[in-house]
Design an enzyme around this catalytic site. Structure first.
Site, mmCIF file in Angstrom:
data_model
loop_
_atom_site.group_PDB
_atom_site.id
_atom_site.type_symbol
_atom_site.label_atom_id
_atom_site.label_comp_id
_atom_site.label_asym_id
_atom_site.label_seq_id
_atom_site.Cartn_x
_atom_site.Cartn_y
_atom_site.Cartn_z
ATOM 1 N N ASN A 74 0.823 -1.343 -0.030
ATOM 2 C CA ASN A 74 -0.109 -0.012 -0.193
ATOM 3 C C ASN A 74 0.726 1.211 -0.003
ATOM 4 O O ASN A 74 1.798 1.463 0.610
ATOM 5 C CB ASN A 74 -1.020 -0.054 1.195
ATOM 6 C CG ASN A 74 -1.856 -1.170 1.285
ATOM 7 O OD1 ASN A 74 -2.333 -1.749 0.110
ATOM 8 N ND2 ASN A 74 -2.148 -1.743 2.502
ATOM 9 N N HIS A 125 6.604 -1.314 3.070
ATOM 10 C CA HIS A 125 6.463 -2.832 3.519
ATOM 11 C C HIS A 125 5.627 -3.525 2.472
ATOM 12 O O HIS A 125 4.692 -2.852 1.841
ATOM 13 C CB HIS A 125 6.119 -2.894 4.908
ATOM 14 C CG HIS A 125 4.681 -2.250 5.104
ATOM 15 N ND1 HIS A 125 4.647 -0.682 5.439
ATOM 16 C CD2 HIS A 125 3.521 -2.633 5.183
ATOM 17 C CE1 HIS A 125 3.289 -0.480 5.525
ATOM 18 N NE2 HIS A 125 2.551 -1.512 5.265
ATOM 19 N N HIS A 148 3.150 -6.761 2.337
ATOM 20 C CA HIS A 148 2.612 -7.619 2.960
ATOM 21 C C HIS A 148 2.573 -8.960 2.109
ATOM 22 O O HIS A 148 2.228 -9.222 1.011
ATOM 23 C CB HIS A 148 0.872 -7.368 2.973
ATOM 24 C CG HIS A 148 0.595 -6.164 3.748
ATOM 25 N ND1 HIS A 148 0.200 -6.278 5.223
ATOM 26 C CD2 HIS A 148 0.818 -5.011 3.284
ATOM 27 C CE1 HIS A 148 -0.018 -4.981 5.521
ATOM 28 N NE2 HIS A 148 0.199 -4.138 4.433
HETATM 29 P P1 5GP Z 1 -0.195 -0.934 6.064
HETATM 30 O O1 5GP Z 1 -1.654 -0.611 6.454
HETATM 31 O O2 5GP Z 1 0.354 0.393 6.253
HETATM 32 O O3 5GP Z 1 -0.184 -1.331 4.492
HETATM 33 O O4 5GP Z 1 0.084 -2.082 6.994
HETATM 34 C C1 5GP Z 1 0.394 -1.846 8.239
HETATM 35 C C2 5GP Z 1 0.434 -3.051 8.945
HETATM 36 O O5 5GP Z 1 1.525 -3.094 9.986
HETATM 37 C C3 5GP Z 1 -0.786 -3.698 9.528
HETATM 38 O O6 5GP Z 1 -1.049 -5.013 8.742
HETATM 39 C C4 5GP Z 1 -0.563 -3.737 10.828
HETATM 40 O O7 5GP Z 1 -1.410 -4.704 11.351
HETATM 41 C C5 5GP Z 1 0.944 -4.074 10.814
HETATM 42 N N1 5GP Z 1 1.331 -3.418 12.146
HETATM 43 C C6 5GP Z 1 1.116 -2.286 12.437
HETATM 44 N N2 5GP Z 1 2.134 -1.859 13.636
HETATM 45 C C7 5GP Z 1 2.877 -3.200 13.899
HETATM 46 C C8 5GP Z 1 3.807 -3.794 14.906
HETATM 47 O O8 5GP Z 1 4.347 -2.865 15.760
HETATM 48 N N3 5GP Z 1 4.287 -4.856 14.559
HETATM 49 C C9 5GP Z 1 3.930 -5.651 13.732
HETATM 50 N N4 5GP Z 1 4.496 -6.934 13.670
HETATM 51 N N5 5GP Z 1 2.915 -5.414 12.851
HETATM 52 C C10 5GP Z 1 2.517 -3.791 13.043
#
Ligand code: 5GP
Ligand code: ZN
Length: 135
Positions: free
Chosen positions: A88, A101, A103
């Protein structure tokens, strides 16, 4: 470069503990804290990039090669039936942590993971406009 206020910089550097599946000099791969499915993992570069708009090409290429290796390995480990690789960029696209990042989301037949979109229709006007502007 690292960002001192970025949680993923701290996790990638090992300053905050994480469930690490893989690590090398450029990346750490961790389990997501709020998984979409069993085994949902995140590939984090150790350097800070906000997202795909500013990651350097070499790191982006390495991230995708690593995604391939992880998907292969984790399919054996988890016994899953498929994978979504999701990435994203910016708030409008669902980015909530502003450190690049990827997924890696294992899929299991019949799971209810809610990824996807309602299919639209490519109009002639959109097609012509985009093809004209991209040239
Ligand atoms: P985004 O929405 O930015 O693509 O994804 C962020 C992801 O990071 C989410 O799936 C969320 O669950 C994960 N996430 C957020 N904070 C942490 C954290 O402190 N540790 C881990 N392992 N995952 C996190
Ligand atoms: Zn960061």
């Amino acid at each position: 470069m690292k960002d001192k206020d970025c949680i993923f910089c701290k996790i990638a550097a090992g300053e905050i503990p994480s469930a690490t599946l893989y690590e090398d000099e450029d990346f750490r791969v961790i389990l997501d804290l709020s998984p979409a499915s069993k085994g949902h993992a995140l590939i984090l570069p150790k350097e800070h990039y906000r997202n795909l708009y500013d990651i350097d090409e070499e790191t982006a290429a390495k991230a995708f090669v690593l995604a391939k290796k992880m998907v292969k390995k984790m399919t054996d480990v988890l016994g899953c039936d498929g994978y979504n690789v999701v990435q994203n960029n910016e708030e409008a696209a669902g980015q909530t942590v502003f450190h690049f990042h990827m997924h890696l989301i294992p899929r299991y037949k019949g799971d209810n993971v809610g990824l996807g979109w309602k299919m639209g229709e490519l109009t002639d006007a959109d097609k012509e406009e985009i093809l004209k502007k991209i040239k």
